[in-house]
Design an enzyme around this catalytic site. Structure first.
Site, short mmCIF file in Angstrom:
data_model
loop_
_atom_site.label_atom_id
_atom_site.label_comp_id
_atom_site.label_asym_id
_atom_site.label_seq_id
_atom_site.Cartn_x
_atom_site.Cartn_y
_atom_site.Cartn_z
N HIS A 24 0.81 -1.23 0.00
CA HIS A 24 0.00 0.00 0.00
C HIS A 24 0.85 1.28 0.00
O HIS A 24 0.71 2.17 0.83
CB HIS A 24 -1.10 0.01 1.06
CG HIS A 24 -0.72 -0.09 2.52
ND1 HIS A 24 0.28 0.63 3.09
CD2 HIS A 24 -1.26 -0.83 3.52
CE1 HIS A 24 0.34 0.36 4.37
NE2 HIS A 24 -0.57 -0.53 4.66
N HIS A 79 -6.01 -9.77 12.98
CA HIS A 79 -6.01 -8.45 12.31
C HIS A 79 -6.75 -8.61 10.99
O HIS A 79 -6.53 -9.58 10.27
CB HIS A 79 -4.54 -8.05 12.08
CG HIS A 79 -4.32 -6.71 11.45
ND1 HIS A 79 -5.23 -5.69 11.46
CD2 HIS A 79 -3.22 -6.22 10.80
CE1 HIS A 79 -4.72 -4.64 10.84
NE2 HIS A 79 -3.51 -4.94 10.42
N GLU A 81 -6.67 -6.54 8.30
CA GLU A 81 -6.10 -5.99 7.07
C GLU A 81 -5.95 -7.14 6.06
O GLU A 81 -5.63 -8.28 6.44
CB GLU A 81 -4.74 -5.31 7.35
CG GLU A 81 -4.29 -4.50 6.14
CD GLU A 81 -3.24 -3.42 6.44
OE1 GLU A 81 -2.68 -3.40 7.55
OE2 GLU A 81 -2.98 -2.62 5.53
N ASP A 83 -3.87 -8.35 4.06
CA ASP A 83 -2.70 -9.22 3.96
C ASP A 83 -2.79 -10.39 4.94
O ASP A 83 -2.08 -11.39 4.78
CB ASP A 83 -1.39 -8.43 4.17
CG ASP A 83 -1.37 -7.57 5.41
OD1 ASP A 83 -2.44 -7.06 5.80
OD2 ASP A 83 -0.29 -7.39 6.00
N HIS A 144 -2.00 -2.74 14.36
CA HIS A 144 -1.88 -1.57 13.55
C HIS A 144 -3.21 -0.89 13.22
O HIS A 144 -3.26 0.28 12.85
CB HIS A 144 -1.14 -2.09 12.29
CG HIS A 144 -1.14 -1.35 11.04
ND1 HIS A 144 -1.27 -1.91 9.81
CD2 HIS A 144 -1.00 -0.02 10.81
CE1 HIS A 144 -1.18 -1.02 8.87
NE2 HIS A 144 -1.02 0.13 9.42
N ASP A 163 1.21 -7.63 13.45
CA ASP A 163 2.11 -6.68 12.79
C ASP A 163 3.26 -6.20 13.68
O ASP A 163 4.31 -5.78 13.16
CB ASP A 163 1.32 -5.44 12.31
CG ASP A 163 0.56 -5.67 11.01
OD1 ASP A 163 0.89 -6.63 10.29
OD2 ASP A 163 -0.35 -4.88 10.73
N TYR A 191 10.41 -1.26 8.54
CA TYR A 191 8.98 -1.57 8.75
C TYR A 191 8.38 -0.60 9.77
O TYR A 191 7.30 -0.02 9.55
CB TYR A 191 8.86 -3.01 9.24
CG TYR A 191 7.46 -3.51 9.44
CD1 TYR A 191 6.80 -4.24 8.45
CD2 TYR A 191 6.78 -3.27 10.63
CE1 TYR A 191 5.52 -4.71 8.64
CE2 TYR A 191 5.50 -3.73 10.83
CZ TYR A 191 4.87 -4.45 9.83
OH TYR A 191 3.59 -4.92 10.02
N HIS A 224 4.84 -10.86 9.82
CA HIS A 224 5.68 -10.60 8.64
C HIS A 224 7.15 -10.85 9.02
O HIS A 224 7.59 -10.45 10.10
CB HIS A 224 5.57 -9.16 8.16
CG HIS A 224 4.20 -8.75 7.73
ND1 HIS A 224 3.60 -9.23 6.59
CD2 HIS A 224 3.30 -7.89 8.29
CE1 HIS A 224 2.39 -8.67 6.46
NE2 HIS A 224 2.19 -7.88 7.48
FE1 FEO Z 1 -1.67 -4.20 9.22
FE2 FEO Z 1 0.27 -6.82 8.07
O1 FEO Z 1 -1.22 -5.68 8.16
#
Ligand code: FEO
Length: 397
Positions: A24, A79, A81, A83, A144, A163, A191, A224
């Site tokens: 993004h 989460h 989001e 991803d 996040h 995250d 990050y 991640h």
């Molecule tokens: Fe806030 Fe890895 O997404």
């Protein structure tokens, strides 16, 4: 396709996105991973997080190297989001027997994102008993998104904080000490700067809450990048402590865009002056350096010096683009300076000042502007401006 054993009863079953180059708007030259984990009890198995939709087959294939999909009893959505949650409907279809839970906000958001899809809600300290292994939860709003949640397995001493503590790096190595601690820490900083910088206060509170909970940690397993063992995680906590509280170094980032090279020449001269004034300096041409790279440099810098020539009474679009990028990250506590060249009209400097202040940066010096090409005297004056700017930054402590 393989799963990786994390501890006796926890497995990594995520997906590796070698080709991601943009998250993004955040450049990701090294790709990323979407991490998911299995916590395996005697009477139940929980899948912690899913993956970005195109990677669902990879997730399912890795799970099947450890256990049949029919054995999964719970899916935890830490989460929403996309991803992590984008592939949730497909994962649910592959394991229809599994009970799905998210935080209270997360359950509402899953329904909003997936056309009314209903999942259960868990609150702080709720426990799911998997038989000899349990998982418990900690809402971590704004680490996040409002729905974010940490999941913890006390028997395995594994924290899955989504995250938090993540890095955008694709690798076959699953632990920081395997990837290389220096590289893992660099990726952690990139990050943090580009995702978590505006959220430092709430990230700090979430870490305090983990400590208050008395959660012992053998492995910290983010969503991640690589996982952290205690020896390396101590360094992560030190770094997050600095970033969350805004500890800054004698460092200045000079970023600019140029039309015919005049503003570039000024950037070099100003950089020299800043260095002569005792600052560590990083100079970036916005046409060359990725925004994420510049922002990584800004993470521990006390100041941003931004340059643009005037074009049609305003700043160049790349400078405007970077200011818009910064606006969301709110790099508060830093100061700023402005420079540039102009021809038949000034104007860029006014727009720069407005946007810098909007992004939370205080402009602490008069603008340094030159008409057409800088002369040798102008370049000397630019270097002197840099030295004075360095002194002004230092005088603020
Ligand atoms: Fe806030 Fe890895 O997404």
């Amino acid at each position: 396709m393989r799963a990786v054993q994390v501890t006796e009863n926890v497995w990594w079953v995520g997906a590796i996105d070698w080709n991601l180059r943009d998250f993004h708007g955040f450049e990701t030259p090294d790709g990323t991973t979407y991490n998911a984990y299995l916590v395996m009890g005697e009477s139940g198995i929980a899948l912690i997080d899913t993956v970005k939709k195109p990677f669902v087959p990879e997730l399912l294939a890795r799970i099947e190297t450890v256990t049949p999909l029919s054995s999964i009893t719970h899916i935890v959505v830490n989460h929403v989001e996309p991803d992590h949650n984008g592939g949730l409907p497909e994962v649910m279809a592959a394991m229809p027997q599994a009970q799905v839970v998210a935080s209270v906000v997360g359950a509402k958001s899953v329904a909003e994102y997936h056309n009314g899809l209903e999942v259960g809600a868990v609150k702080a300290d709720d426990v799911i008993d998997l038989g000899g292994r349990t998982i418990t939860f900690m809402p971590a709003s704004m680490v996040h998104w409002p729905d974010s949640m940490f999941t913890y397995c006390p028997e395995e001493r594994v924290l899955m904080p989504n995250d938090a503590f993540g890095q955008h790096v694709a690798s076959e190595e699953r632990f920081a000490d395997e990837l290389g601690v220096d590289e893992a820490m660099r990726q952690l900083a990139v990050y943090y700067a580009n995702i978590l910088m505006p959220l430092g206060g709430v990230v700090g509170k979430a870490i305090d809450k983990v400590v208050e909970n008395g959660w012992a940690l053998d492995v910290v397993a983010p969503s991640h990048g690589v996982m952290w063992r205690p020896a390396e995680f101590a360094g992560v906590l030190d770094a997050y402590g600095r970033w969350n509280t805004g500890v800054l170094a004698d460092k200045v980032v000079v970023a600019y865009s140029t039309m015919w090279g005049s503003t570039a020449d000024l950037a070099t001269a100003i950089g020299d002056g800043l260095a002569a004034g005792g600052m560590h300096v990083e100079v970036h041409d916005l046409a060359v350096s990725p925004f994420a790279h510049i922002t990584h440099d800004l993470l521990e810098a006390k100041a941003l010096v931004l340059g643009s020539p005037t074009l049609h009474h305003g700043m160049l679009y790349r400078v405007a683009g970077y200011l818009q990028y910064l606006l969301g990250l709110k790099p508060a506590g830093r100061v700023a300076g402005i420079f540039g060249s102009y021809g038949w009209s000034k104007g860029a400097e006014k727009q720069l000042r407005l946007r810098l202040e909007e992004a939370g940066l205080e402009v602490i010096a008069d603008d340094f502007l030159v008409k057409f090409r800088p002369t040798a005297e102008d370049l000397d004056a630019a270097a002197a401006w840099g030295r004075d700017f360095a002194a002004a930054v230092k005088s603020r402590g």
